[in-house]
Scaffold this motif. Sequence first.
Motif, short mmCIF file in Angstrom:
data_model
loop_
_atom_site.label_atom_id
_atom_site.label_comp_id
_atom_site.label_asym_id
_atom_site.label_seq_id
_atom_site.Cartn_x
_atom_site.Cartn_y
_atom_site.Cartn_z
N THR A 13 -8.36 20.47 -20.89
CA THR A 13 -8.75 20.30 -19.49
C THR A 13 -8.41 18.88 -19.05
O THR A 13 -8.82 17.91 -19.69
CB THR A 13 -10.25 20.55 -19.29
N VAL A 14 -7.69 18.77 -17.96
CA VAL A 14 -7.28 17.46 -17.46
C VAL A 14 -8.42 16.86 -16.64
O VAL A 14 -8.95 17.49 -15.73
CB VAL A 14 -6.02 17.59 -16.57
N ASP A 15 -8.80 15.65 -17.00
CA ASP A 15 -9.80 14.91 -16.22
C ASP A 15 -9.07 14.22 -15.06
O ASP A 15 -8.44 13.17 -15.23
CB ASP A 15 -10.48 13.88 -17.12
N ILE A 16 -9.15 14.82 -13.88
CA ILE A 16 -8.41 14.30 -12.74
C ILE A 16 -8.88 12.89 -12.37
O ILE A 16 -8.07 12.04 -11.95
CB ILE A 16 -8.55 15.25 -11.54
N GLY A 17 -10.17 12.63 -12.52
CA GLY A 17 -10.67 11.28 -12.23
C GLY A 17 -10.01 10.24 -13.11
O GLY A 17 -9.62 9.16 -12.65
N ALA A 18 -9.86 10.58 -14.40
CA ALA A 18 -9.21 9.64 -15.32
C ALA A 18 -7.73 9.47 -14.99
O ALA A 18 -7.19 8.36 -15.05
CB ALA A 18 -9.39 10.12 -16.76
N ARG A 55 3.10 21.64 -0.62
CA ARG A 55 4.01 21.55 0.52
C ARG A 55 3.40 20.72 1.65
O ARG A 55 4.10 19.92 2.28
CB ARG A 55 4.32 22.96 1.03
N ARG A 56 2.12 20.91 1.89
CA ARG A 56 1.48 20.12 2.95
C ARG A 56 1.47 18.63 2.58
O ARG A 56 1.69 17.77 3.43
CB ARG A 56 0.06 20.63 3.20
N TRP A 57 1.21 18.36 1.30
CA TRP A 57 1.26 16.95 0.88
C TRP A 57 2.66 16.39 1.04
O TRP A 57 2.83 15.25 1.52
CB TRP A 57 0.81 16.80 -0.57
N ALA A 58 3.66 17.13 0.64
CA ALA A 58 5.03 16.66 0.76
C ALA A 58 5.39 16.38 2.21
O ALA A 58 6.04 15.36 2.52
CB ALA A 58 6.00 17.68 0.16
N ALA A 59 4.97 17.25 3.11
CA ALA A 59 5.25 17.03 4.53
C ALA A 59 4.55 15.77 5.03
O ALA A 59 5.14 14.97 5.77
CB ALA A 59 4.80 18.25 5.34
N ALA A 60 3.30 15.59 4.62
CA ALA A 60 2.56 14.40 5.02
C ALA A 60 3.20 13.14 4.44
O ALA A 60 3.30 12.10 5.11
CB ALA A 60 1.10 14.50 4.57
N ALA A 61 3.64 13.23 3.18
CA ALA A 61 4.27 12.07 2.54
C ALA A 61 5.57 11.70 3.25
O ALA A 61 5.84 10.51 3.48
CB ALA A 61 4.52 12.37 1.07
N LEU A 64 0.49 16.17 -9.18
CA LEU A 64 1.15 16.88 -10.28
C LEU A 64 0.14 17.27 -11.36
O LEU A 64 0.23 18.36 -11.94
CB LEU A 64 2.25 16.00 -10.88
N ALA A 65 -0.80 16.39 -11.63
CA ALA A 65 -1.81 16.69 -12.66
C ALA A 65 -2.82 17.73 -12.18
O ALA A 65 -3.28 18.57 -12.95
CB ALA A 65 -2.53 15.41 -13.07
N ARG A 66 -3.14 17.69 -10.92
CA ARG A 66 -4.14 18.60 -10.35
C ARG A 66 -3.59 20.01 -10.17
O ARG A 66 -4.32 20.99 -10.31
CB ARG A 66 -4.61 18.03 -9.00
N ARG A 67 -2.31 20.14 -9.87
CA ARG A 67 -1.68 21.43 -9.65
C ARG A 67 -2.48 22.30 -8.69
O ARG A 67 -2.98 23.37 -9.05
CB ARG A 67 -1.47 22.15 -10.98
N PRO A 68 -2.60 21.86 -7.43
CA PRO A 68 -3.45 22.59 -6.49
C PRO A 68 -2.81 23.85 -5.93
O PRO A 68 -3.46 24.59 -5.18
CB PRO A 68 -3.64 21.57 -5.36
N LEU A 100 0.82 -1.20 0.00
CA LEU A 100 0.00 0.00 0.00
C LEU A 100 0.86 1.26 0.00
O LEU A 100 0.37 2.36 -0.29
CB LEU A 100 -0.94 0.02 1.21
N GLY A 101 2.14 1.11 0.30
CA GLY A 101 3.04 2.25 0.17
C GLY A 101 3.09 2.80 -1.25
O GLY A 101 3.37 3.99 -1.47
N LEU A 102 2.77 1.95 -2.24
CA LEU A 102 2.75 2.41 -3.63
C LEU A 102 1.64 3.41 -3.89
O LEU A 102 1.68 4.16 -4.88
CB LEU A 102 2.60 1.20 -4.57
N LEU A 103 0.63 3.43 -3.02
CA LEU A 103 -0.46 4.38 -3.18
C LEU A 103 0.04 5.82 -3.09
O LEU A 103 -0.51 6.73 -3.72
CB LEU A 103 -1.53 4.12 -2.12
N LEU A 104 1.10 6.01 -2.34
CA LEU A 104 1.68 7.35 -2.22
C LEU A 104 2.15 7.86 -3.58
O LEU A 104 2.00 9.06 -3.90
CB LEU A 104 2.85 7.31 -1.23
N LEU A 105 2.69 6.98 -4.41
CA LEU A 105 3.14 7.38 -5.74
C LEU A 105 1.96 7.69 -6.65
O LEU A 105 2.03 8.60 -7.48
CB LEU A 105 4.01 6.28 -6.35
#
Length: 506
Positions: A290-295, A214-220, A204-208, A192-197
Amino acid sequence: MTAVHPRVASRPVFALDRLRTVPVMALALGLVAGGVTFIGAGVPSYWGDEAASVMSASRSLPSLFGLLAHIDAVHGLYYLFLHFWIQLFGSSEAVVRLPSAVAVAAAVAGVVVLAGRLYDPFTAATAGAIAAVIPQLTRMAVEARSYAFAMAVAVWLTVLFMELLGRSTPSRRLWVAYAVGLAASVYLFLYLGLLLLVHAVVLLARRPGIPVARRWAAAAIAAVVLSAPMAVIGYAERGQIAFLARRDYATATSILVRQWFSSWPFAIAAWVLIAVGIAGAVLAFRRSRTVDIGAVLAVTWTVLPTSLLLVADRLLTPMYDLRYPAFCVPGVALLMAIGVRELAGLAHGRRVARATTAAVIVAALAAASLPTYLAQRQPFAKDGGSDLRQSARLLASLASPGDAVVFDQSVKPSRRPRIAKALYPASFSGLADVELTTPYTHRARLWDRVAPLTDVEASLAGHPVVWAVEVGGSSSDDVAVLESLGYDVAAVHPVHRTNIVELVRE
């Protein structure tokens, strides 16, 4: 010339105001999936991997922790849960497999929530219904291992991840929960560690924006640090799965058919839907940039973990098995639902036609999965014909107190008929286990320590009747040894892949 940059959908990732029906659908489809997949859970006999679960969980806590210090630490969290579950409810097949069915219900509900928040209630219902009939999911619902739990954890962690990406204001507690959840998931199931990737690609696709990144990187980083001990232990214990090098699981048929879909009819339909979903997302991107984030999420979840496992299996150490990517089933279901959504969209907005199209496709998938579903719930469904329970019951009906019993030791440990004695002890009550030297509960190993039959002649004294439990087609010479000691074969009682041989000495 001004460069044109990809955009993501302008509406929030989670449009809660459009999803009033999604929680109800999630609950309903989850309950239905859990109930339907639990049907027949007690019919198949246990098999070797489930025996490892039940036997480990049946130990005392000191014995269990002693085992985990030497082997199977990667399954320790599941074994610990199962220890308390068995203490409360017993160790019959249906009871021990029930938590897996509950986990499947949670996984299907999570797929509905995730698809509904990424798309709409129509896609949510479609994704949940598809998830409920994918053969790998229906199999794991009746498997006393951690794979169903891994599916549920993976999808709900992804729901949380998408929630965090879509928030305009940060929530420290939710980010901490995400980091801790990711780390804990690795202790449940290492891969399940692969889920992080997968989440990294979506980020990267969402570009939030930089603050969220930064918050995601800290959590990761926190998740990686917290889960590092289990990763180290898993690598140290890689010898446990060295046998995978001899199985040749990593074939095209295994990956494209057996890994998730079991049969060719279901696999063909599934891959067609996946291709349609990907094609639709690509065409939409080319039209609108437009990027379909779900896809993006669904494709990455479907492809990336399996690909990495295959590469590592080839370059590092054997680590690919058909069951290991089971936690990707929610992503597969979402991607197939996107394909259904594209096909239903050909109805040009006519709601009844769209619903009918989706219903017909899901019904066809259910029909394609039905033979596999039924086969998974037959008495000898596990491990190519495991008959441990049936052999134990037949022996109990034939043997008398004071008889001796010996077990085929020529096959691999997980197929040795001896494990039936640990799983169904009542069937062996009063029988002399003449080969046993150290019970598994007194060892820091999974199985009993036994002596060769040739070394226990003295233990056979006083036992005029011996029952030899032999695996058909094995290289066991137990019967020949007993005959050399003066026993004669009185009868052979076939079960399925096991033969129970009665030997008598005058």
